[in-house]
Design an enzyme around this catalytic site. Structure first.
Site, PDB file in Angstrom:
ATOM      1  N   SER A 164       0.815  -1.216   0.000  1.00  0.00           N
ATOM      2  CA  SER A 164       0.000   0.000   0.000  1.00  0.00           C
ATOM      3  C   SER A 164       0.852   1.271   0.000  1.00  0.00           C
ATOM      4  CB  SER A 164      -0.975  -0.032   1.169  1.00  0.00           C
ATOM      5  OG  SER A 164      -1.926   0.979   1.018  1.00  0.00           O
ATOM      6  N   HIS A 165       0.635   2.125   1.007  1.00  0.00           N
ATOM      7  CA  HIS A 165       1.327   3.413   1.041  1.00  0.00           C
ATOM      8  C   HIS A 165       2.681   3.322   1.728  1.00  0.00           C
ATOM      9  CE1 HIS A 165      -1.299   2.674   4.421  1.00  0.00           C
ATOM     10  NE2 HIS A 165      -0.371   3.250   5.154  1.00  0.00           N
ATOM     11  N   ASP A 186      -2.525   6.743  -3.356  1.00  0.00           N
ATOM     12  CA  ASP A 186      -1.388   6.159  -2.633  1.00  0.00           C
ATOM     13  C   ASP A 186      -0.632   5.138  -3.476  1.00  0.00           C
ATOM     14  OD1 ASP A 186      -3.288   4.138  -2.555  1.00  0.00           O
ATOM     15  OD2 ASP A 186      -2.558   3.371  -0.641  1.00  0.00           O
ATOM     16  N   ASP A 237      -0.609   1.920  -3.993  1.00  0.00           N
ATOM     17  CA  ASP A 237      -1.300   0.920  -4.807  1.00  0.00           C
ATOM     18  C   ASP A 237      -2.625   1.428  -5.369  1.00  0.00           C
ATOM     19  OD1 ASP A 237      -2.413   0.990  -2.247  1.00  0.00           O
ATOM     20  OD2 ASP A 237      -3.164  -1.052  -2.404  1.00  0.00           O
ATOM     21  N   ASP A 279      -5.461   2.815  -3.960  1.00  0.00           N
ATOM     22  CA  ASP A 279      -6.799   2.685  -3.385  1.00  0.00           C
ATOM     23  C   ASP A 279      -7.213   3.858  -2.498  1.00  0.00           C
ATOM     24  OD1 ASP A 279      -5.104   1.937  -1.368  1.00  0.00           O
ATOM     25  OD2 ASP A 279      -6.055   0.009  -0.943  1.00  0.00           O
ATOM     26  N   ARG A 280      -6.254   4.673  -2.054  1.00  0.00           N
ATOM     27  CA  ARG A 280      -6.635   5.834  -1.232  1.00  0.00           C
ATOM     28  C   ARG A 280      -6.745   7.089  -2.094  1.00  0.00           C
ATOM     29  NH1 ARG A 280      -3.589   5.517   4.677  1.00  0.00           N
ATOM     30  NH2 ARG A 280      -4.310   3.429   5.181  1.00  0.00           N
ATOM     31  N   LYS A 314     -11.284  -0.169  -2.015  1.00  0.00           N
ATOM     32  CA  LYS A 314     -11.439   1.273  -2.132  1.00  0.00           C
ATOM     33  C   LYS A 314     -10.716   1.705  -3.394  1.00  0.00           C
ATOM     34  CE  LYS A 314      -7.973   1.632   1.521  1.00  0.00           C
ATOM     35  NZ  LYS A 314      -8.062   1.161   2.905  1.00  0.00           N
TER      36      LYS A 314
END
Ligand code: G1P
Ligand code: ZN
Length: 544
Positions: A114-115, A278, A280, A282-283, A377
């Site tokens: 992720s982030h 972010d 990947d 999703d944010r 998300k």
């Protein structure tokens, strides 16, 4: 095609968290068969996938391509009929969800942390998503963990590396391995949902925006969709080339880490609209000229304006937010007369509600917003949703937000994080609060008083599963709230998160600075929980 059974030994640290397995990249590189064990343990936890489709893609971080090649060999040896891989091994998390659903895949692996920063000295991760496109349910992640504890072999095959840089199909043994364009299926889905013509007109009229790809996965998606497809001027997307180390940055779209974007949007000549996603994809963070939209408000505004978007023109089945997310969306749900669900923190709780058709939109205060178009998300989707609203309403971001507050009231909201505190002491603090819950009601802060307090628990309305101990909730009679919980994703020590919210219906009081508007509740939170005594801190490390 020869299938090899390779001997291996278990590790005891491969329990997937809510976002899969995340470790230092060097753990994956240096512990023999670390990735192979996890992938084989996943296959060993699943049934009846022979001949079916597996999707593989990642956020482009260091190790992405090599891991992709390894997973292909295991997938072939384990009998998948087809493997779909994003070109260069890339797929954003929402795009992976989209591809899994569109091609009726059995499931997929997403290579991402992720982030979290990327690179040889930073983080790598892998997560398994099921056939609905969403994160594997706990039943599966626990089974994976059990298998990693006893694994003694994995299946692989000897085959040449797949040409990840070329879209096309090859056969390895009985398995068809297809390298797909990682953007087109996702872009097509976006086109089906949003009014691309209206957004094109908006850009044609001179409207300007800045999207920060943060050197991670969304750069190429944003470039293709915003610039090529929708006609935003070239240069609209900054930091658009994904780098194995994310350019040395921390691709978490918030006011602290999206530095370049923030300096542009709060600079002397800001464009009308700013956004970032972010690592990947999703944010999301949404900004106007000199203006920050809190994720909680953003969710409420998307819900209130949903029928302006072709994909939601018939209205919403319902909405959901995580418990610590502000109740702004609740006000909208009430006005629309649709159900509003309050779930524990984490995305997986939304999936069941979507699969059962109970909700259309959902979100978290931590910069995550989504809908039932996928089961993750989705950062760029949220940006396009805002663009669609801006194109339809022809008002500024700030005007849309303040009109929203005027109609529904404003939920002043902040999150204070106390990072890297002592885990034992932090847990003691929460226990201590929990034990005193019954003494809290009726205590007053100014003109408000506590109407109830509890340790949040949730019974899933779809499968009946119960999650308890999800955070201490202190609710006031006017809708104000204070929430205490410990982070489930931190890596060092513990992170205490304190969420503070106050509802203000009176428009003449909407322009107060957030920390000031919440100052009495913040002071009360410190005193009621004895934050300083238990954490040794009188101030948070991060304020959002
Ligand atoms: C954090 C966020 C949460 C989000 C999760 C994964 O978890 O608060 O909303 O779902 O990251 O992105 P936490 O560290 O608070 O447990
Ligand atoms: Zn993410």
């Amino acid at each position: 095609m020869d299938i090899n059974t390779v001997a291996t030994t278990p590790y005891d640290d491969q329990r997937p968290g809510t976002s899969g397995l995340r470790k230092k990249t060097r753990v994956f590189l240096e512990k023999p068969n670390y990735l192979e064990n996890f992938v084989q343990a996943t296959f060993d936890s699943l049934e009846d996938f022979q001949g079916k489709t597996l999707v593989i893609g990642g956020d482009g971080r260091y190790g992405n391509k090599e891991a992709t090649q390894t997973i292909v060999r295991l997938a072939v040896a384990n009998g998948f009929g087809r493997v779909l891989i994003g070109k260069y091994g890339l797929l954003s998390t929402p795009a992976a969800s989209c591809v899994i659903r569109k091609y009726n895949a059995f499931g997929g692996f997403i290579l991402s942390a992720s982030h979290n920063p990327a690179g040889i000295d930073e983080d790598f991760g892998i997560k398994y998503n099921a056939g609905n496109g969403g994160p594997a349910p706990e039943k599966i992640t626990e089974a994976i963990y059990e298998h990693t504890l006893k694994i003694d072999r994995y299946l692989s095959c000897e085959s040449e590396d797949i040409h990840l840089e070329k879209v096309g199909s090859t056969k390895i043994g009985d398995t068809e391995v297809v390298v797909i364009n990682p953007i087109s299926d996702y872009a097509q889905l976006m086109q089906e949902i949003f009014d691309f013509d209206a957004i094109r007109e908006l850009f044609k009229s001179g409207f300007r925006m800045c999207f920060d790809g943060m050197h991670a996965i969304t750069g190429p998606y944003a470039k293709a969709i915003l610039e090529t497809e929708l006609g935003a001027p070239s240069g609209t997307v900054i930091n658009h080339i994904p780098r194995p180390d994310f350019g040395g940055g921390h691709p978490d779209p918030n006011l602290t880490y999206a530095k370049k974007l923030v300096s542009i949007m709060f600079g002397p000549t800001p464009p009308e609209f700013g956004a970032a996603s972010d690592g990947d994809g999703d944010r999301n963070m949404i900004l106007g000229s000199n203006f920050f939209v809190t994720p909680s408000d953003s969710l409420a505004i998307l819900a209130a304006n949903a029928t302006l978007v072709p994909g939601y023109k018939d209205g919403l089945a319902g909405v959901a937010r995580s418990m610590p997310t502000s109740a702004a969306v609740d006000q909208v749900a009430k006005a629309l007369n649709i159900p509003c669900f309050e779930t524990p923190t984490g995305w997986k709780f939304f999936g069941n509600l979507m699969d059962a058709g109970k909700i259309t939109l959902c979100g978290e205060e931590s910069f995550g917003t989504g809908s039932d178009h996928v089961r993750e998300k989705d950062g760029l989707w949220a940006v396009l949703f805002w663009l669609n609203i801006l194109a339809a309403r022809k008002q500024s971001v700030e005007t849309i937000v303040s009109e929203h507050w005027k109609t529904y009231g404003r939920n002043f909201y902040t999150r204070h994080d106390f990072e890297g505190v002592d885990k034992g002491r932090a847990e003691e603090m929460i226990d201590n609060l929990r034990n005193r819950l019954h003494t809290l009601p009726d205590r007053a802060v100014g003109t408000m008083h506590i109407s109830f307090s509890d340790d949040f628990s949730y019974t899933d309305p779809v499968d009946g599963s119960k999650s308890s101990g999800q955070g201490i909730r202190i609710q006031f009679n006017d809708g104000s709230r204070i929430i205490f919980r410990l982070s489930g994703t931190g890596t060092e020590g513990a992170t205490l998160r304190v969420y503070i919210e106050r509802f203000e219906a009176d428009q003449s009081k909407h322009n107060v600075e957030t920390q000031e508007a919440l100052s009495d509740l913040i002071a009360f939170a410190h005193s009621i929980a004895d934050i300083q005594k238990f954490t040794g801190r009188s101030k948070p490390t991060v304020i959002t």
